[in-house]
Design a protein around this motif. Structure first.
Motif, PDB file in Angstrom:
ATOM      1  N   SER A 129       0.802  -1.235   0.000  1.00  0.00           N
ATOM      2  CA  SER A 129       0.000   0.000   0.000  1.00  0.00           C
ATOM      3  C   SER A 129       0.829   1.278   0.000  1.00  0.00           C
ATOM      4  O   SER A 129       0.329   2.332   0.385  1.00  0.00           O
ATOM      5  CB  SER A 129      -0.970   0.019   1.207  1.00  0.00           C
ATOM      6  OG  SER A 129      -1.660  -1.187   1.330  1.00  0.00           O
ATOM      7  N   ASP A 149      -7.745  -0.307  -0.027  1.00  0.00           N
ATOM      8  CA  ASP A 149      -8.735   0.636   0.489  1.00  0.00           C
ATOM      9  C   ASP A 149     -10.158   0.207   0.134  1.00  0.00           C
ATOM     10  O   ASP A 149     -11.128   0.836   0.545  1.00  0.00           O
ATOM     11  CB  ASP A 149      -8.471   2.047  -0.038  1.00  0.00           C
ATOM     12  CG  ASP A 149      -8.392   2.100  -1.565  1.00  0.00           C
ATOM     13  OD1 ASP A 149      -8.340   1.024  -2.214  1.00  0.00           O
ATOM     14  OD2 ASP A 149      -8.364   3.210  -2.124  1.00  0.00           O
ATOM     15  N   SER A 169     -11.647  -0.619   4.599  1.00  0.00           N
ATOM     16  CA  SER A 169     -10.302  -0.211   4.220  1.00  0.00           C
ATOM     17  C   SER A 169      -9.305  -0.889   5.158  1.00  0.00           C
ATOM     18  O   SER A 169      -9.472  -0.845   6.379  1.00  0.00           O
ATOM     19  CB  SER A 169     -10.159   1.314   4.318  1.00  0.00           C
ATOM     20  OG  SER A 169      -8.856   1.717   3.950  1.00  0.00           O
ATOM     21  N   PRO A 171      -5.380  -0.931   4.641  1.00  0.00           N
ATOM     22  CA  PRO A 171      -4.098  -0.761   3.959  1.00  0.00           C
ATOM     23  C   PRO A 171      -2.900  -1.026   4.871  1.00  0.00           C
ATOM     24  O   PRO A 171      -3.045  -1.287   6.063  1.00  0.00           O
ATOM     25  CB  PRO A 171      -4.143   0.706   3.550  1.00  0.00           C
ATOM     26  CG  PRO A 171      -4.944   1.361   4.649  1.00  0.00           C
ATOM     27  CD  PRO A 171      -5.978   0.345   5.047  1.00  0.00           C
TER      28      PRO A 171
END
Length: 567
Positions: A129, A149, A169, A171
């Protein structure tokens, strides 16, 4: 004339044959030795009786020694002899000569410093990420992969408040191994191992300088790197009930492509008691470590403790939710049928962070100590408890700690006995999947035994684990990428496969020899049926040549702890 030619040919043949018989493979630590370390080289299937050490700066013979009688090792099917040159303690470059063979030896106090940092910087190169910058990664820089995400709630993880197909989400974090998925169970032991390195050797850890974007702040680089994975782990807890998803994954492994090219949908898959307890344990430990950095990371310590308690409460209500791989998921399982050890670990960490004795009611009276693995983690709690003895006032708990200490020393003594009997001076006599990490974790356990007892035999046995990993083994292989004279070139790792760079990412420990699975490349690709020789430096060999965060963590601990102790 023909007779003369025949005689000449016969002479050359005999000369070549004699040279071939006399040629020896000298097996030693390919990176080098610290001056005060025990130093050995190993010779297999040889009848040579003596060796010598030459100072390469002036060609002076500084040591003549006898080679030990050979000892048969069942794991490799070889007769192994030992040369010992521990008495040479002056830093420099040397040459060991055995028969008509020779090899270079390095002796220096800083011989492991580059390995210590590279084994940790490998975690930066595994970040998800985010863009991996050329400033810190050099030729291994790459674009952002897996923003995570828009992660999908899998059917197995669905609840009323987070139904199947809804989006969260999640990440950050580290890619687990040669694949691009992220697993809580494996993250748990990895993060604890690195946190334990910091807690046991704080001054050394504070001075570790890593090539990572956060290296100019006021927090030790080691903790900043750990925090990358912690941020991801926090997203894996369902805020509605405290349970923790077992893993974040695509339904199937992607091909051997770069992270940015993997466009498969990503899912969080069912909550499990093991993942939730691992999460509880790690977050409790984090709360203690980061309480000293409240100015730099406000409220992080308190947040992690709250999350830890929430996870513990979920696990009490759901004490035996074992992970079951959904039919449409085929990535790493990390399944575990016995989760008492996870409960013990979480209970200890929560006790140390809260001083609430209620958590210790969950401990057995006689906690066993084993070499830690992702599926056997009670030792992680023991390590934390033993390291915190001076902060505990309660006499009853101190008595329990003394018993745990003795159990740890008993286990270390068993490892030491194996080391003394082993022709290669290692504490391991079996080769399971990830055998190199088993040996590194044995070194970690032996260093804990050294710390609590002062017994130098434990420290020496821990160093022997490292020597073996770095080349003192029958394969003549340094099992860490880009180190030593002969290291893995074709590791099972999607990044190293697809980045079009000849050399693999440096500082990665490969799993090592095992007979557990040979179907990955095919039986014929493995040159030996002996466990210690059953290894293939091939990309297809995920059973012997894959890399993983939980394998690199004990390597990083072992190398950096030895550095710290020597300093």
């Amino acid at each position: 004339m023909k007779t003369t030619i025949k005689k000449l040919f016969l002479f050359l043949f005999l000369l070549f044959s004699i040279s071939s018989v006399q040629a020896q493979t000298i097996l030693l630590n390919q990176i080098g030795y610290k001056p005060i370390s025990e130093k050995r080289a190993f010779i297999c299937d040889s009848d040579v009786k003596t060796f010598k050490i030459i100072n390469t700066s002036n060609n002076e013979v500084v040591y003549n020694g006898e080679i030990s009688s050979p000892k048969y090792w069942e794991s490799a099917g070889k007769n192994v002899s030992i040369t010992d040159f521990s008495s040479i303690q002056k830093s420099g470059k040397y040459t060991i000569v055995v028969g008509n063979s020779s090899k270079t030896i390095t002796i220096d106090n800083v011989v492991y410093e580059n390995l210590g940092t590279k084994s940790l910087e490998a975690f930066y190169l595994a970040r998800a990420s985010e863009t991996i910058s050329e400033k810190y990664a050099g030729i291994y820089a790459r674009p952002l992969g897996h923003p995570d995400d828009k992660v999908i709630i899998h059917a197995s993880a669905a609840t009323d408040k987070r139904p199947e197909g809804s989006i969260i989400s999640s990440p950050s974090g580290w890619y687990d191994a040669g694949d691009y998925n992220k697993y809580i169970v494996n993250s748990g032991i990895t993060v604890h191992t690195l946190l334990q390195l910091y807690e046991m050797y704080p001054e050394y850890s504070k001075n570790l300088k890593l090539k990572i974007p956060e290296n100019s702040n006021q927090v030790p680089d080691l903790l900043d790197e750990i925090l990358v994975n912690l941020r991801w782990m926090l997203t894996m807890q369902d805020p509605n009930d405290g349970g923790v998803y077992h893993k974040l994954t695509s339904k199937n492994f992607c091909g051997m492509i770069m992270p940015q090219d993997d466009k498969l949908d990503r899912y969080v898959v069912m909550k499990s008691t093991a993942a939730t307890l691992d999460f509880a344990a790690v977050m409790a430990k984090v709360s203690r470590v980061f309480s000293k950095y409240e100015n730099e990371y406000p409220h992080l310590s308190n947040l992690c403790l709250i999350r830890s308690k929430n996870a513990w409460n979920w696990a009490q209500k759901n004490p035996n939710v074992l992970y079951v791989q959904p039919k449409d998921i085929s990535t790493g399982e990390y399944g575990n049928k016995n989760i008492d050890d996870e409960k013990y670990w979480a209970a200890i960490e929560l006790y140390l962070s809260t001083k609430n004795e209620v958590y210790l009611n969950h401990l057995p009276t006689d906690l066993k100590i084993t070499t830690p693995t992702w599926s056997q983690v009670e030792s992680l709690g023991a390590f934390s408890l033993i390291s915190s003895t001076d902060k505990i006032k309660d006499g009853k708990i101190k008595d329990k700690i003394e018993l745990i200490k003795q159990n740890l020393l008993n286990t270390a003594d068993q490892l030491y006995k194996i080391n003394q009997k082993s022709p290669f001076k290692i504490s391991m006599n079996s080769f399971s999947w990830g055998s190199n990490s088993d040996l590194a974790n044995q070194g970690l356990l032996l260093l804990h035994a050294y710390t609590i007892s002062g017994g130098k035999k434990y420290f020496k046995a821990a160093e022997d684990c490292l020597h073996y990993i770095l080349g003192s083994n029958p394969l003549n292989m340094c099992f860490v990428t880009s180190f030593g004279d002969n290291s893995p070139k074709h590791i099972h790792d999607r990044r190293s496969s697809a980045d079009k760079i000849d050399a693999p990412i440096p500082g990665l420990l490969v799993g090592g020899p095992t007979t557990t699975a040979k179907s990955d490349c095919g039986e014929d690709k493995y040159k030996s049926t002996f466990p210690a020789l059953s290894y293939a430096d091939m990309e297809c060999s995920y059973s012997t040549n894959e890399i993983a965060i939980n394998w690199n963590a004990p390597l990083a601990f072992l190398v950096n702890a030895i550095n710290a102790i020597n300093k």
